[in-house]
Design a protein around this motif. Structure first.
Motif, PDB file in Angstrom:
ATOM      1  N   LEU A  63       0.852  -1.317  -0.030  1.00  0.00           N
ATOM      2  CA  LEU A  63      -0.053   0.031  -0.066  1.00  0.00           C
ATOM      3  C   LEU A  63       0.912   1.425   0.137  1.00  0.00           C
ATOM      4  O   LEU A  63       0.557   2.439  -0.687  1.00  0.00           O
ATOM      5  CB  LEU A  63      -0.920  -0.054   1.135  1.00  0.00           C
ATOM      6  N   ARG A  64       2.053   1.186   0.701  1.00  0.00           N
ATOM      7  CA  ARG A  64       2.849   2.420   0.865  1.00  0.00           C
ATOM      8  C   ARG A  64       3.477   2.434  -0.773  1.00  0.00           C
ATOM      9  O   ARG A  64       3.898   3.578  -1.210  1.00  0.00           O
ATOM     10  CB  ARG A  64       4.053   2.039   1.731  1.00  0.00           C
ATOM     11  N   ASP A  67       1.440   4.335  -2.804  1.00  0.00           N
ATOM     12  CA  ASP A  67       1.404   6.169  -2.364  1.00  0.00           C
ATOM     13  C   ASP A  67       2.740   6.418  -3.042  1.00  0.00           C
ATOM     14  O   ASP A  67       2.624   7.826  -3.653  1.00  0.00           O
ATOM     15  CB  ASP A  67       1.821   6.186  -0.988  1.00  0.00           C
ATOM     16  N   LYS A  88      -9.931  -4.489  -3.369  1.00  0.00           N
ATOM     17  CA  LYS A  88      -9.566  -3.782  -2.103  1.00  0.00           C
ATOM     18  C   LYS A  88      -8.351  -2.686  -2.701  1.00  0.00           C
ATOM     19  O   LYS A  88      -8.066  -1.674  -2.335  1.00  0.00           O
ATOM     20  CB  LYS A  88      -9.262  -4.289  -1.160  1.00  0.00           C
ATOM     21  N   ILE A  89      -7.151  -3.546  -3.219  1.00  0.00           N
ATOM     22  CA  ILE A  89      -5.917  -2.926  -3.848  1.00  0.00           C
ATOM     23  C   ILE A  89      -6.293  -1.668  -4.802  1.00  0.00           C
ATOM     24  O   ILE A  89      -6.115  -0.669  -5.149  1.00  0.00           O
ATOM     25  CB  ILE A  89      -5.231  -3.809  -4.060  1.00  0.00           C
ATOM     26  N   GLY A  91      -9.335  -0.375  -5.293  1.00  0.00           N
ATOM     27  CA  GLY A  91      -9.949   0.927  -4.606  1.00  0.00           C
ATOM     28  C   GLY A  91      -8.875   1.825  -4.112  1.00  0.00           C
ATOM     29  O   GLY A  91      -8.993   2.894  -4.041  1.00  0.00           O
ATOM     30  N   TYR A  92      -7.781   1.308  -3.313  1.00  0.00           N
ATOM     31  CA  TYR A  92      -6.941   2.001  -2.663  1.00  0.00           C
ATOM     32  C   TYR A  92      -6.241   3.045  -3.714  1.00  0.00           C
ATOM     33  O   TYR A  92      -5.911   4.035  -3.550  1.00  0.00           O
ATOM     34  CB  TYR A  92      -5.838   1.057  -1.947  1.00  0.00           C
ATOM     35  N   GLU A  95      -8.487   5.602  -4.759  1.00  0.00           N
ATOM     36  CA  GLU A  95      -8.839   6.780  -4.007  1.00  0.00           C
ATOM     37  C   GLU A  95      -7.652   7.494  -3.833  1.00  0.00           C
ATOM     38  O   GLU A  95      -7.575   8.516  -3.117  1.00  0.00           O
ATOM     39  CB  GLU A  95      -9.439   6.035  -2.687  1.00  0.00           C
ATOM     40  N   SER A  96      -6.528   7.046  -3.985  1.00  0.00           N
ATOM     41  CA  SER A  96      -5.377   7.631  -3.891  1.00  0.00           C
ATOM     42  C   SER A  96      -5.057   8.613  -5.041  1.00  0.00           C
ATOM     43  O   SER A  96      -3.928   9.294  -5.110  1.00  0.00           O
ATOM     44  CB  SER A  96      -4.174   6.578  -3.601  1.00  0.00           C
TER      45      SER A  96
END
Length: 253
Positions: A63-64, A67, A88-89, A91-92, A95-96
């Motif tokens: 997840l980082r 980013d 989920k990934i 979606g992250y 959203e990022s």
């Protein structure tokens, strides 16, 4: 496997077992005069299989890595299909505000292929990952090299799309045309008035829409404006941020 296929050499460890890679690995290379950094993320297993602390740590590192990224290659295993972890990934990443390319790998072993297989699989992707309608889809095989050269081409294209700036005058021409085609609906006897729109940022592209009353802006009309932006300028592979703000009509005049 896809990293090695892109690089044309065995640079990172390959295993059929998800979770083999524990850390995010940076690989620097240059192609067609453009410098790339590939971040090969730690393998992410389905949530039900994440038992060990080191496994959870790998997911956090991944997840980082999102980013840090400009463009995310959302890898889908063609044979296994879309998993809850994939959603989920993805979606992250959405959203990022990251650019996204959906890469469906192992297409060479997809069962019962015919001339409509990619169409059906893409429709399923759009259904399961509804928030990534804007993301291009590429069908690859790291084993055979099928369409692997297209990966960096799409990454470059999406990076350009998410860095695009549109002049305020051009945006307001688009708004005038959009409103003339589809006027904003009335709400409690009051009509939304869009005064002007301007682009505030890139990566992801952010637009500020000034209106007489933000509460009159329905999400469906905001989606209509987003669709018009994409029809006119592309923005393929990148989410758009549309922010509605109040502006006094007399002040605007």
């Amino acid at each position: 496997s896809i990293v090695n296929a892109i690089l044309g050499e065995e640079r990172v460890i390959v295993s059929d077992v998800p979770g083999t890679t524990r850390d995010a690995i940076d690989t620097h290379f240059t192609k067609d005069g453009i410098k790339f950094t590939l971040i090969d993320t730690a393998g992410m297993r389905r949530r039900g299989k994440i038992d060990e602390p080191v496994e959870r740590y790998s997911v956090m590192r991944s997840l980082r890595a999102i980013d840090r990224a400009d463009v995310v290659l959302m890898m889908i295993n063609a044979y296994e299909g879309i998993t809850e972890q994939d959603k989920k990934i993805a979606g992250y990443a959405h959203e990022s505000g990251k650019g996204v390319v959906i890469v469906v790998n192992k297409w060479d072993i997809y069962p019962d292929k015919d001339d409509k297989s990619t169409l059906r699989f893409t429709e399923e992707l759009r259904d399961q990952l509804g928030f990534l309608q804007y993301a291009p889809v590429l069908y690859t095989s790291a084993l055979t090299g099928q369409r692997v050269p297209r990966v960096t081409e799409l990454v470059k294209y999406v990076a350009e799309q998410q860095s695009m700036r549109i002049k305020t005058s051009v945006l307001n021409d688009l708004i005038r045309d959009a409103v003339s085609i589809n006027p904003p609906p009335m709400h409690r006897g009051k009509r939304l008035k869009i005064l002007f729109m301007t682009q505030a940022d890139i990566r992801p592209p952010k637009f500020i829409i000034f209106v007489n009353d933000p509460e009159l802006m329905h999400f469906s009309y905001l989606r209509f404006i987003e669709n018009k932006l994409r029809e006119s300028f592309g923005f393929e592979g990148t989410p758009l941020q549309l922010i509605v703000r109040a502006r006094d009509e007399e002040e605007y005049r």
